[in-house]
Write an enzyme that holds these catalytic residues in place. Structure first.
Site, PDB file in Angstrom:
ATOM      1  N   ASP A   1       0.834  -1.198   0.000  1.00  0.00           N
ATOM      2  CA  ASP A   1       0.000   0.000   0.000  1.00  0.00           C
ATOM      3  C   ASP A   1       0.875   1.256   0.000  1.00  0.00           C
ATOM      4  OD1 ASP A   1      -2.296  -1.601   0.264  1.00  0.00           O
ATOM      5  OD2 ASP A   1      -2.159  -1.559   2.455  1.00  0.00           O
TER       6      ASP A   1
ATOM      7  N   ASP B   1      -0.806  -2.272  -4.323  1.00  0.00           N
ATOM      8  CA  ASP B   1      -2.092  -2.635  -3.731  1.00  0.00           C
ATOM      9  C   ASP B   1      -2.904  -1.359  -3.552  1.00  0.00           C
ATOM     10  OD1 ASP B   1      -4.167  -4.045  -2.630  1.00  0.00           O
ATOM     11  OD2 ASP B   1      -3.070  -4.790  -0.897  1.00  0.00           O
TER      12      ASP B   1
ATOM     13  N   ASP C   1      -5.544   2.655   2.303  1.00  0.00           N
ATOM     14  CA  ASP C   1      -6.428   1.663   2.904  1.00  0.00           C
ATOM     15  C   ASP C   1      -6.631   1.996   4.377  1.00  0.00           C
ATOM     16  OD1 ASP C   1      -6.526   0.394   0.488  1.00  0.00           O
ATOM     17  OD2 ASP C   1      -5.533  -1.457   1.149  1.00  0.00           O
TER      18      ASP C   1
ATOM     19  N   ARG D   1     -12.627   1.316  -6.370  1.00  0.00           N
ATOM     20  CA  ARG D   1     -12.508   1.530  -4.926  1.00  0.00           C
ATOM     21  C   ARG D   1     -12.239   3.013  -4.621  1.00  0.00           C
ATOM     22  NH1 ARG D   1      -8.911  -3.618  -2.706  1.00  0.00           N
ATOM     23  NH2 ARG D   1     -10.260  -5.258  -3.569  1.00  0.00           N
TER      24      ARG D   1
END
Length: 344
Positions: free
Chosen positions: A157, A180, A184, A237
Site C-alpha cells: 500500500d 495494492d 487503505d 474503490r
C-alpha cells in the site's frame, strides 16, 4: 433527470444526470478560485473523541528535515510530537517489511515545496494486526498528519491505516502506481479525513474495511470523510466501503473510473456534491457481500452508464461536524486546481 433509488439501467452516452440542488444559500460563485488550503484538519479528523481533541499531528514538537531514508525512518518512528519535513526524493527500502514503514503517534509528515517524494515503499499507521483485539487499545496509533507528498511505486500500500488508529488527516498528496491500495483504512480505525488528494495511474484506490467477516472490529467505527479528492482515472474503490457509518463522500471529482463508491456490509455512506464524468457505476449498494446503505444528493453525472444506487438512511455527518459544500457544478474546476502537492 433525477437519479432514483435502486435504478441500474444504462443511460445514453452524453446524458447528464443531476440531482436537484438543495443547498439553501450560495457557497461560491461559478468559476471562483478555490479556497486557500485549510491549516487544520476538518471532517471526521476534527472531531473530539477517544481522548483526542481533533488532529494536530506533531504540533508543539521539534521541526526536523529528512533528506535520506535513514533520517526519515528514524524521525517517523520516534516517540512524542515531531514535525518531519521531507525534502526531495526519498527511496524507501523494502527489507523485511515489504516496504511498509511505521509512523508513530503525534507526527506531521509534510513535503517541502512541490517535489517532495516517497518512492518504493509505503507508510503504515497502526499497530500489528491482531484479530483478538476488538476495541481500541490504549496504545493505538493516533494524531498523524500526512501532507504535500507524492507517494508512488510501493510494493504494497501507499498508506495503510489499521488496528484502531484514529485522528488521521491525509491531505494534499499525490498517489500513484502502488501495487495494492493507495490509502487503505481498516480494522477499527476511526475519525479520519482524506482530502484534496490526487489519485492517478492506480487500480485499487481506497479500501475502507478490509473483509466481510471483520464486523467485530469495524461496526460502529470506520468514520471517514473523503472530500475534494481528484480521482483522475483511478480505476476502482473510490472508496469501497464495508461496515463504516457515517462515511462522508463530498465534492470529489471522478473522471474515467470503472466505479466510484461501493457500500456493502450495511455500511452507511452519504454521497453529496460530487461530479462524475465517464464513470461506469458512480455509486453502488448491490456490489458483493451484504447490501450497503447510501444517501445521495446534489451529485452531477455526465457520460455515465448507470445511476447512483440508493438504499436506506444514514447518520448525517452534521451530527459530528459542520462543513461547507461547493456546488457540484464547480467541482471540475475547483478540485483539479486545488488538489495534490504544491497547493498548501
Amino acid at each position: 433527470m433525477r437519479t432514483t433509488a435502486g435504478n441500474r439501467r444504462a443511460l445514453p452516452r452524453a446524458a447528464v444526470i443531476a440531482a436537484a440542488v438543495l443547498v439553501a444559500s450560495p457557497l461560491t460563485a461559478p468559476g471562483a478560485a478555490p479556497a486557500l488550503a485549510a491549516t487544520s484538519a476538518d471532517g471526521f479528523a476534527s472531531v473530539s473523541a477517544l481522548g483526542q481533541n481533533g488532529t494536530t499531528g506533531g504540533a508543539g514538537g521539534a521541526v526536523v528535515t529528512a533528506t535520506t531514508p535513514a533520517q526519515f525512518l528514524d524521525y517517523i518512528s520516534r516517540s512524542g510530537p515531531l514535525v518531519v519535513q521531507v525534502k526531495g526524493t526519498i527511496t524507501l527500502p523494502t527489507g523485511s517489511s515489504d516496504g511498509m514503514h511505521d509512523v508513530s503517534s503525534d507526527k506531521t509528515v509534510i513535503g517541502l515545496g512541490t517535489d517532495a517524494r516517497l518512492v518504493g515503499g509505503g507508510l503504515n499507521i497502526g499497530l500489528p494486526v491482531d484479530d483478538d483485539v476488538t476495541s481500541p487499545p490504549a496504545n493505538a496509533v493516533h494524531n498523524v498528519i500526512i501532507r504535500n507528498l507524492s507517494i508512488s511505486g510501493a510494493t504494497d500500500d501507499l498508506i495503510n491505516v489499521q488496528m484502531f488508529s484514529h485522528h488521521i488527516w491525509i491531505d494534499h498528496n499525490d498517489f500513484s502506481n502502488g501495487d495494492d491500495g493507495a490509502v487503505d483504512i481498516k480494522r477499527g480505525s476511526d475519525f479520519v479525513t482524506v482530502s484534496w488528494n490526487r489519485f492517478h495511474d492506480h487500480d485499487k484506490t481506497l479500501l475502507l474495511g478490509h473483509d466481510d467477516d471483520n464486523g467485530a472490529q469495524d461496526i460502529g467505527r470506520l468514520r471517514v470523510t473523503y472530500h475534494h479528492n481528484y480521482f483522475d482515472g483511478s480505476d476502482q474503490r473510490n472508496p469501497r466501503v464495508r461496515f463504516g457509518e457515517s462515511v462522508h463522500v463530498y465534492n470529489n471529482y471522478y473522471r474515467d473510473n470503472s466505479y466510484g463508491v461501493a457500500s456493502a456490509m450495511n455500511a452507511g455512506v452519504v454521497l453529496e456534491g460530487n461530479y462524475f464524468y465517464s464513470v461506469n457505476n458512480p455509486g453502488r449498494v448491490d456490489f458483493s457481500g451484504d447490501l450497503g446503505r447510501m444517501v445521495q444528493r446534489d451529485n452531477i453525472l455526465v457520460d455515465c452508464n448507470h445511476e447512483i444506487e440508493t438504499r436506506g438512511s444514514v447518520v448525517e455527518p452534521r451530527t459530528y461536524y459542520a462543513y461547507t459544500l461547493h456546488r457540484a457544478a464547480e467541482v471540475p474546476t475547483v478540485v483539479p486546481a486545488g488538489a495534490g502537492v504544491g497547493r498548501i
